[in-house]
Scaffold this motif. Structure first.
Motif, PDB file in Angstrom:
ATOM      1  N   SER A 240       0.831  -1.207   0.000  1.00  8.27           N
ATOM      2  CA  SER A 240       0.000   0.000   0.000  1.00  8.27           C
ATOM      3  C   SER A 240       0.866   1.258   0.000  1.00  8.27           C
ATOM      4  CB  SER A 240      -0.915  -0.004   1.225  1.00  8.27           C
ATOM      5  OG  SER A 240      -0.156  -0.152   2.416  1.00  8.27           O
ATOM      6  N   ILE A 241       2.102   1.141  -0.469  1.00  9.70           N
ATOM      7  CA  ILE A 241       3.045   2.261  -0.472  1.00  9.70           C
ATOM      8  C   ILE A 241       2.484   3.429  -1.282  1.00  9.70           C
ATOM      9  CG2 ILE A 241       5.321   2.992  -1.299  1.00  9.70           C
ATOM     10  CD1 ILE A 241       6.324   0.177  -0.653  1.00  9.70           C
ATOM     11  N   ASP A 242       2.554   4.622  -0.698  1.00 14.46           N
ATOM     12  CA  ASP A 242       2.075   5.840  -1.360  1.00 14.46           C
ATOM     13  C   ASP A 242       2.888   7.001  -0.794  1.00 14.46           C
ATOM     14  OD1 ASP A 242       0.723   7.933  -2.531  1.00 14.46           O
ATOM     15  OD2 ASP A 242      -1.271   7.123  -2.117  1.00 14.46           O
ATOM     16  N   ILE A 243       3.933   7.412  -1.514  1.00 14.08           N
ATOM     17  CA  ILE A 243       4.912   8.368  -0.989  1.00 14.08           C
ATOM     18  C   ILE A 243       4.673   9.742  -1.616  1.00 14.08           C
ATOM     19  CG2 ILE A 243       7.355   8.785  -0.547  1.00 14.08           C
ATOM     20  CD1 ILE A 243       7.890   5.869  -1.256  1.00 14.08           C
ATOM     21  N   PRO A 244       4.200  10.700  -0.855  1.00 11.01           N
ATOM     22  CA  PRO A 244       3.984  12.044  -1.413  1.00 11.01           C
ATOM     23  C   PRO A 244       5.302  12.684  -1.849  1.00 11.01           C
ATOM     24  CG  PRO A 244       2.847  11.764   0.689  1.00 11.01           C
ATOM     25  CD  PRO A 244       3.775  10.605   0.548  1.00 11.01           C
ATOM     26  N   ALA A 245       5.231  13.520  -2.852  1.00 10.99           N
ATOM     27  CA  ALA A 245       6.413  14.262  -3.290  1.00 10.99           C
ATOM     28  C   ALA A 245       6.924  15.127  -2.145  1.00 10.99           C
ATOM     29  CB  ALA A 245       6.069  15.123  -4.498  1.00 10.99           C
TER      30      ALA A 245
ATOM     31  N   PRO B 251      10.496  16.050  -7.741  1.00  9.62           N
ATOM     32  CA  PRO B 251       9.879  14.837  -7.196  1.00  9.62           C
ATOM     33  C   PRO B 251       8.371  14.829  -7.414  1.00  9.62           C
ATOM     34  CG  PRO B 251      11.451  15.759  -5.637  1.00  9.62           C
ATOM     35  CD  PRO B 251      11.286  16.783  -6.726  1.00  9.62           C
ATOM     36  N   LYS B 252       7.824  13.629  -7.555  1.00 10.68           N
ATOM     37  CA  LYS B 252       6.380  13.479  -7.692  1.00 10.68           C
ATOM     38  C   LYS B 252       5.915  12.300  -6.850  1.00 10.68           C
ATOM     39  CE  LYS B 252       6.512  10.533 -11.831  1.00 10.68           C
ATOM     40  NZ  LYS B 252       6.063  10.403 -13.247  1.00 10.68           N
ATOM     41  N   ARG B 253       4.617  12.223  -6.652  1.00 11.89           N
ATOM     42  CA  ARG B 253       4.040  11.129  -5.875  1.00 11.89           C
ATOM     43  C   ARG B 253       4.417   9.787  -6.504  1.00 11.89           C
ATOM     44  NH1 ARG B 253      -2.362   9.579  -6.046  1.00 11.89           N
ATOM     45  NH2 ARG B 253      -2.383   7.936  -4.442  1.00 11.89           N
ATOM     46  N   VAL B 254       4.803   8.827  -5.654  1.00  6.36           N
ATOM     47  CA  VAL B 254       5.179   7.496  -6.117  1.00  6.36           C
ATOM     48  C   VAL B 254       4.415   6.469  -5.288  1.00  6.36           C
ATOM     49  CG1 VAL B 254       7.054   5.828  -6.370  1.00  6.36           C
ATOM     50  CG2 VAL B 254       7.466   8.244  -6.870  1.00  6.36           C
ATOM     51  N   THR B 255       3.814   5.505  -5.973  1.00  7.87           N
ATOM     52  CA  THR B 255       3.035   4.472  -5.299  1.00  7.87           C
ATOM     53  C   THR B 255       3.626   3.098  -5.585  1.00  7.87           C
ATOM     54  OG1 THR B 255       1.533   4.332  -7.186  1.00  7.87           O
ATOM     55  CG2 THR B 255       0.921   5.840  -5.402  1.00  7.87           C
ATOM     56  N   PHE B 256       3.035   2.096  -4.956  1.00  6.46           N
ATOM     57  CA  PHE B 256       3.515   0.728  -5.128  1.00  6.46           C
ATOM     58  C   PHE B 256       3.345   0.267  -6.572  1.00  6.46           C
ATOM     59  CE2 PHE B 256       2.634  -3.797  -5.504  1.00  6.46           C
ATOM     60  CZ  PHE B 256       3.743  -4.352  -4.879  1.00  6.46           C
ATOM     61  N   GLY B 257       4.316  -0.510  -7.048  1.00  9.74           N
ATOM     62  CA  GLY B 257       4.218  -1.095  -8.376  1.00  9.74           C
ATOM     63  C   GLY B 257       5.471  -1.869  -8.719  1.00  9.74           C
TER      64      GLY B 257
ATOM     65  N   ALA C 236      -4.329  -6.140  -1.030  1.00 10.44           N
ATOM     66  CA  ALA C 236      -4.235  -4.708  -0.726  1.00 10.44           C
ATOM     67  C   ALA C 236      -3.414  -3.981  -1.785  1.00 10.44           C
ATOM     68  CB  ALA C 236      -3.616  -4.513   0.659  1.00 10.44           C
ATOM     69  N   GLY C 237      -2.333  -4.614  -2.232  1.00 10.38           N
ATOM     70  CA  GLY C 237      -1.490  -3.984  -3.241  1.00 10.38           C
ATOM     71  C   GLY C 237      -2.195  -3.821  -4.573  1.00 10.38           C
ATOM     72  N   ASP C 238      -2.889  -4.869  -5.011  1.00 10.85           N
ATOM     73  CA  ASP C 238      -3.601  -4.788  -6.291  1.00 10.85           C
ATOM     74  C   ASP C 238      -4.748  -3.780  -6.219  1.00 10.85           C
ATOM     75  OD1 ASP C 238      -1.949  -6.581  -7.547  1.00 10.85           O
ATOM     76  OD2 ASP C 238      -3.235  -8.317  -7.186  1.00 10.85           O
TER      77      ASP C 238
ATOM     78  N   LEU D 184      -5.059  -0.448  -8.546  1.00  8.11           N
ATOM     79  CA  LEU D 184      -6.211  -0.195  -9.412  1.00  8.11           C
ATOM     80  C   LEU D 184      -6.873   1.146  -9.116  1.00  8.11           C
ATOM     81  CD1 LEU D 184      -7.830  -3.724  -9.724  1.00  8.11           C
ATOM     82  CD2 LEU D 184      -6.967  -2.295 -11.580  1.00  8.11           C
ATOM     83  N   GLU D 185      -6.741   1.624  -7.894  1.00  8.59           N
ATOM     84  CA  GLU D 185      -7.228   2.972  -7.608  1.00  8.59           C
ATOM     85  C   GLU D 185      -6.499   3.996  -8.472  1.00  8.59           C
ATOM     86  OE1 GLU D 185      -6.869   3.963  -3.524  1.00  8.59           O
ATOM     87  OE2 GLU D 185      -8.059   2.262  -2.804  1.00  8.59           O
ATOM     88  N   ILE D 186      -5.224   3.748  -8.684  1.00 13.82           N
ATOM     89  CA  ILE D 186      -4.391   4.687  -9.431  1.00 13.82           C
ATOM     90  C   ILE D 186      -4.490   4.447 -10.928  1.00 13.82           C
ATOM     91  CG2 ILE D 186      -1.991   5.438  -9.760  1.00 13.82           C
ATOM     92  CD1 ILE D 186      -1.588   4.456  -6.797  1.00 13.82           C
ATOM     93  N   ASN D 187      -4.608   3.186 -11.317  1.00  9.47           N
ATOM     94  CA  ASN D 187      -4.638   2.837 -12.741  1.00  9.47           C
ATOM     95  C   ASN D 187      -5.794   1.873 -12.998  1.00  9.47           C
ATOM     96  OD1 ASN D 187      -4.091   2.416 -15.415  1.00  9.47           O
ATOM     97  ND2 ASN D 187      -2.124   1.390 -15.094  1.00  9.47           N
ATOM     98  N   PRO D 188      -7.021   2.370 -13.018  1.00  2.00           N
ATOM     99  CA  PRO D 188      -8.189   1.479 -13.124  1.00  2.00           C
ATOM    100  C   PRO D 188      -8.342   0.818 -14.487  1.00  2.00           C
ATOM    101  CG  PRO D 188      -8.870   3.775 -13.216  1.00  2.00           C
ATOM    102  CD  PRO D 188      -7.412   3.785 -12.881  1.00  2.00           C
ATOM    103  N   ASN D 189      -7.577   1.247 -15.474  1.00  2.00           N
ATOM    104  CA  ASN D 189      -7.719   0.686 -16.820  1.00  2.00           C
ATOM    105  C   ASN D 189      -6.635  -0.335 -17.157  1.00  2.00           C
ATOM    106  OD1 ASN D 189     -10.014   2.241 -17.444  1.00  2.00           O
ATOM    107  ND2 ASN D 189      -8.724   4.004 -17.948  1.00  2.00           N
ATOM    108  N   ALA D 190      -5.948  -0.842 -16.151  1.00  7.62           N
ATOM    109  CA  ALA D 190      -4.908  -1.848 -16.375  1.00  7.62           C
ATOM    110  C   ALA D 190      -5.535  -3.238 -16.304  1.00  7.62           C
ATOM    111  CB  ALA D 190      -3.794  -1.709 -15.341  1.00  7.62           C
ATOM    112  N   ALA D 191      -5.727  -3.850 -17.457  1.00  6.45           N
ATOM    113  CA  ALA D 191      -6.404  -5.148 -17.505  1.00  6.45           C
ATOM    114  C   ALA D 191      -5.649  -6.208 -16.713  1.00  6.45           C
ATOM    115  CB  ALA D 191      -6.569  -5.591 -18.954  1.00  6.45           C
ATOM    116  N   ARG D 192      -4.325  -6.181 -16.797  1.00  4.09           N
ATOM    117  CA  ARG D 192      -3.553  -7.201 -16.081  1.00  4.09           C
ATOM    118  C   ARG D 192      -3.744  -7.085 -14.576  1.00  4.09           C
ATOM    119  NH1 ARG D 192       3.035  -8.290 -16.315  1.00  4.09           N
ATOM    120  NH2 ARG D 192       3.066  -9.818 -14.616  1.00  4.09           N
TER     121      ARG D 192
END
Length: 675
Positions: free
Chosen positions: A280-285, A380-386, A425-427, A431-439
């Motif tokens: 659930s990593i979400d690091i603000p800039a 720097p910009k916001r970076v999330t899990f991936g 939790a990670g997936d 998906l909150e960030i990239n809801p159009n990622a089919a994989r």
């Protein structure tokens, strides 16, 4: 007083003057540097001769003084690891003194022998060498490339593997690699959907480190043979190689090879992999000290064999430790200045014993400011899990060995739900960030299935199909899940779509056949299974399903007195699967009881029925009844009577009264025949 001080300084100068390449520096370079700094390896220049080292003496002095080279990130005092590449303070000081003295060569008689390496393979000739089916063309410039390649392994049977050696093909272009095993072909499907060799990102959901083993390669990492923990490689598996590649300034054709070393000895113990971390990593800039922590309490006694920390570019500090039930703390690893470029697997020189109730803990700190020189984002910009390096991760993998197989099973039962919930939790976060990622939708769906959330999984798979309607694998995955829910018409529709999109999709034909069997359309199922086997003769499930469908069809034909057709179907079924009890019993019955002389074959009936009895461990009354009839047909009366009695006893004790009555009548007739 002055003379004493003067003598002291003279002593220092005298010691420094004795530092030479031949006696002092060459042993350091040969042991700690030459494995990478030699022709054909990853380092950009060679360090095998005095001239090689002298030309870069100031660079070497600076890099060793800063501890940038040799690359070894764990801090001393926080775990003792095998193959440690760290230089001692004395070795670093010797290099500094040698450079200050003008890099004297020294006496050639003091020079140790130049290092030698085994031929092409350090562990000797492998039992099996596999390579990428085709090379990947890496461009001359641009960003680093992270790509996964699937290497099919052609083996008739499974084997135990005691060693693996990785050859990067173009060492200077490959930064590191992870090697996993996929027994599900999920990675192969991702490869099929990508037009080039391999596919972007990590392996499919079925790509795993085998039997609790880290498999991979980094520059300078020496391969080793396993002592008592060989891992199982099943026939039909794929080798999945996740490769981090770096442009070298010119186009490179990267084609990795892997050598496998087999043993007939099964492992005395099977390690288990535990992952600590958060998805659930979400690091603000602009955040300088973002923290990720996780812990797990051991349910059994274990030994820690090795650790592998992993993160991307923003991680700075990493700590892993164990807090024992008595309150004491055992350090597992500490990295003060993480560098994604120099990640590794660290094997302990001696396993660390930890008792039940110990809490394993990881604490990582991230820096998402412009002060972080490894931050790829300016500003720097916001970076999330991936999975990609544009995202961030935070894992500490621990290879554990339980004392017994039952302890390992208990560890798995206790730990697996934790890992599954973290994956979910990670997936969900991704998906909150990239809801159009089919994989991502598909990955989350399979996590939901593992958690028993089938309805939620179907929603995700429907989203994957909506986003990628031309993906045969997305259609197949949805169809397979609908089949499990007995939504047969819907499942069949998605299998048909998958086949239209990918006419050589053996698995889709197989699952369509399963739908047709459940719908009572046996002939159509046989056609689907036959096509599945034709497309992929190694599809064991399709072969077995075809055999079962043929046996079902044969039974129907026999009931209609179409004996010749029935026998042909049974024989074809048993050619596909010789261990099919129903086909063995039915064919044996026909061959033992037929009134046609051209059909009756008592000896073959006995062989078939004996095999069926062996397959069912003498615990199926119907099988034993058939065997008794076969013995009677072959004039083996005593065996017929004893076997019929065993069948009668078994049928009576298991409540199969109608069968027991039939067996009793046959048993009496056998006894009358003997009188």
């Amino acid at each position: 007083m002055l003379s004493v001080v003067g003598l002291a300084f003279a002593g220092v100068a005298l010691n420094a003057a004795t530092v030479t390449f031949a006696r002092d520096i060459a042993p350091i370079v040969f042991e700690h540097c030459a494995s990478c700094h030699r022709p054909g390896q990853a380092a950009p220049f060679s360090l095998l001769t005095y001239d090689d080292v002298r030309r870069r003496a100031h660079l070497i002095a600076a890099m060793t003084k800063s501890r940038s080279m040799p690359p070894w990130k764990p801090e001393p005092g926080y775990g003792e690891f095998a193959g440690e590449r760290r230089l001692s303070d004395r070795q670093v000081e010797l290099i500094q003194q040698w450079v200050e003295l003008g890099t004297p060569e020294g006496d050639a008689n003091d020079l140790p022998p130049a290092p030698r390496w085994a031929g092409d393979w350090q562990l000797g000739k492998p039992d099996l060498i596999v390579s990428m089916p085709e090379p990947y063309l890496l461009g001359s410039d641009g960003p680093d490339v992270f790509r996964t390649f699937v290497i099919p392994i052609e083996m008739p049977t499974g084997r135990y593997v005691k060693g693996l050696e990785f050859h990067p093909g173009v060492p200077r272009a490959v930064h590191h690699a992870n090697v996993k095993i996929d027994r599900t072909r999920s990675s192969r499907r991702l490869d099929d959907d990508d037009p080039g060799p391999g596919f972007e990102g990590g392996g499919g959901r079925g790509a795993l480190f085998p039997d609790g083993h880290f498999l991979g390669w980094t520059p300078g990492q020496a391969p080793h043979m396993l002592d008592d923990t060989a891992w199982r490689l099943e026939a039909g598996s794929d080798l999945v190689v996740e490769v981090h590649m770096m442009p070298t300034g010119k186009p490179e054709r990267v084609q990795v090879r892997v050598g496998l070393f087999f043993t007939d000895e099964p492992p005395l113990r099977v390690p288990y992999m535990v992952r600590l971390g958060r998805q659930s990593i979400d690091i603000p800039a602009g955040t300088r000290d973002y923290s990720v922590t996780d812990s797990y309490v051991l349910p059994v006694d274990v030994e820690v064999l090795s650790v592998q920390p992993h993160a991307h570019n923003l991680a700075r500090e990493m700590k892993g430790f164990a807090r024992l039930p008595d309150g004491t703390t055992t350090p597992l690893i500490y990295i003060r200045d993480w560098d994604f470029r120099w990640q590794d697997v660290y094997r302990f020189r001696r396993p660390i014993s930890l008792p039940r109730g110990t809490t394993l803990t990881m604490q990582y700190t991230y820096d998402n400011t412009a002060d972080n020189i490894r931050n790829p984002n300016r500003p720097p910009k916001r970076v999330t899990f991936g999975q990609t390096t544009a995202s961030e991760m935070g894992d500490l993998w621990l290879q554990l060995a339980a004392r017994t197989s039952s302890d390992r099973a208990a560890l798995d039962v206790d730990y697996a739900p934790k890992m599954l919930q973290e994956d979910i939790a990670g997936d969900e976060k991704a998906l909150e960030i990239n809801p159009n990622a089919a994989r991502l939708h598909a990955d989350l769906a399979f996590c939901y299935l593992a958690a028993g959330r089938t309805a939620d999984a179907i929603v995700q798979l429907e989203d994957a199909v909506r986003l990628e309607p031309s993906s045969a694998h997305a259609q197949y995955d949805l169809g397979t899940t609908l089949l499990k829910e007995k939504r047969l018409d819907d499942a069949a529709e998605h299998f048909n779509r998958a086949i239209r999109l990918k006419p050589d999709f053996s698995e889709a034909y197989n699952n369509r056949g399963a739908v047709q069997v459940l719908q009572g359309r046996t002939d159509e199922a046989i056609a689907s299974y036959t096509e599945a086997v034709r497309l992929n003769t190694a599809n064991v499930e399709a072969r077995d399903n075809l055999a079962s469908a043929l046996a079902t069809r044969a039974s129907l034909l026999a009931q209609r007195d179409r004996i010749d057709e029935a026998i042909a179907h049974y024989r074809r079924a048993l050619q596909l699967n010789a261990d099919l009890p129903a086909a063995l019993v039915d064919l044996a019955w026909i061959l033992a009881t037929s009134e046609r002389h051209d059909v009756r074959a008592p000896d073959e009936a006995v062989r078939l029925a004996e095999h069926a009895a062996q397959m069912t461990k003498q615990q199926d009354a119907l099988v034993l009844d058939t065997l008794a009839v076969a013995y009677f047909s072959a004039n083996r009366l005593d065996r017929a009577i004893s076997t019929a009695q065993a069948a009668l006893d078994l049928a009576s004790t298991t409540g199969r009264d109608d069968l027991a009555a039939d067996i009793r009548r046959r048993l009496e007739s056998f006894k009358r025949e003997r009188r």
